[in-house]
Scaffold this motif. Sequence first.
Motif, PDB file in Angstrom:
ATOM      1  N   LYS A 183      16.294  48.287  10.483  1.00  0.00           N
ATOM      2  CA  LYS A 183      15.201  47.308  10.582  1.00  0.00           C
ATOM      3  C   LYS A 183      13.853  47.995  10.330  1.00  0.00           C
ATOM      4  N   GLU A 186      10.921  45.707   9.177  1.00  0.00           N
ATOM      5  CA  GLU A 186      11.077  44.582  10.101  1.00  0.00           C
ATOM      6  C   GLU A 186      10.817  44.976  11.558  1.00  0.00           C
ATOM      7  N   PHE A 209      11.182  43.513  17.038  1.00  0.00           N
ATOM      8  CA  PHE A 209      11.973  43.490  15.808  1.00  0.00           C
ATOM      9  C   PHE A 209      12.094  42.055  15.324  1.00  0.00           C
ATOM     10  N   ASP A 264      12.831  39.190  11.756  1.00  0.00           N
ATOM     11  CA  ASP A 264      13.561  38.921  10.514  1.00  0.00           C
ATOM     12  C   ASP A 264      12.557  38.608   9.412  1.00  0.00           C
ATOM     13  N   SER A 274      13.857  38.688  15.936  1.00  0.00           N
ATOM     14  CA  SER A 274      15.306  38.726  15.749  1.00  0.00           C
ATOM     15  C   SER A 274      16.013  38.266  17.019  1.00  0.00           C
TER      16      SER A 274
END
Length: 330
Positions: free
Chosen positions: A127, A132, A231, A233, A246
Amino acid sequence: MEHELTAMMDYVRVSFKTHDVDLILEKVVHLKKAYMQELESGFYGYIGTFQLDQIKVYYSKPGDSRGILVEMSGKGCRQFETFLKARNKTWFDFFQDCLNLNGKFSRVDIAIDDRKTYFTVPHLLEKVQNGEAISRFRKSDFNGSVSIKDGSNGGTTLYFGSKKSETYLCFYEKNYEQAEKYDIPIEDMDDWNRYELRMKNERAQKAILSLMKTNQFLDIAMQVVNNYIRFADKEEEKPRSKWETSQFWQDFIGDFGRLSLLMNPEEEFYEKTKRWLNNSCAPSMKMVVEADQVLGTNQLSDMVTNAEMTKKQEKMLDVWLGEVKDMVYI
């Protein structure tokens, strides 16, 4: 059933503007001087140390503004919990004792053990590499290992922040670390991640003050994690700050409400010294024993009988033979 998400104190450093060592020993660490070793040396500019294995109290010379410093490593925290338990006290009591004497925290580490494993650390790394990770930190570092024999993963560690900064986060696969330490096949280990939150100076002091106001340990962990990392998306049509968090991170943060402060007292002291005796001295002693048996001599027993213990060794013996309840000021 073992809790899936727990937290432990993993490092504490707190200073006091006093030179009264007896006061700090009695009112803060609650350990009797009779069971502590005194060393005429210290760290961080201090000139001497009172210590009981990994629990250390440094003192400075009269007039030195450093005063007195109490320091406990992760091992020291586990040992200190033995004395807290003997007094029927908690870390909150220790923090309050420190604040009552105007203690200033310069380092506080919290270790969060995740046995549910809401995510894998390699996935977090992916990520980050994919852009991300939304964070106040400018960059992260990572390391890992790979088996030359079969190319299998040997564990991944991910760092956020600088070790010199007031806040530093470390995420790693604890099961791989333990498997290597005890030479256990990773397949025999349960999933286990550890997340370490390291706070220094003003950040550490504010964290303890906040903790004492709410008396809720989860608050301090949530403040640090929520404030520094998220984190998400990727959504090409939106700015990064608007990306949806996320789901795995939402689940993880959501369960912080069940985070509890775990005490894991360890009554084993001076294990490092005992390991050294076993690894370095035991083979030589066995050699002398076998020679005694063949020659009909008593060389080893004579050596032990004629040996004189140092003051350090006498203190260690007092701790090994003593009762925990006798070592503390109630």
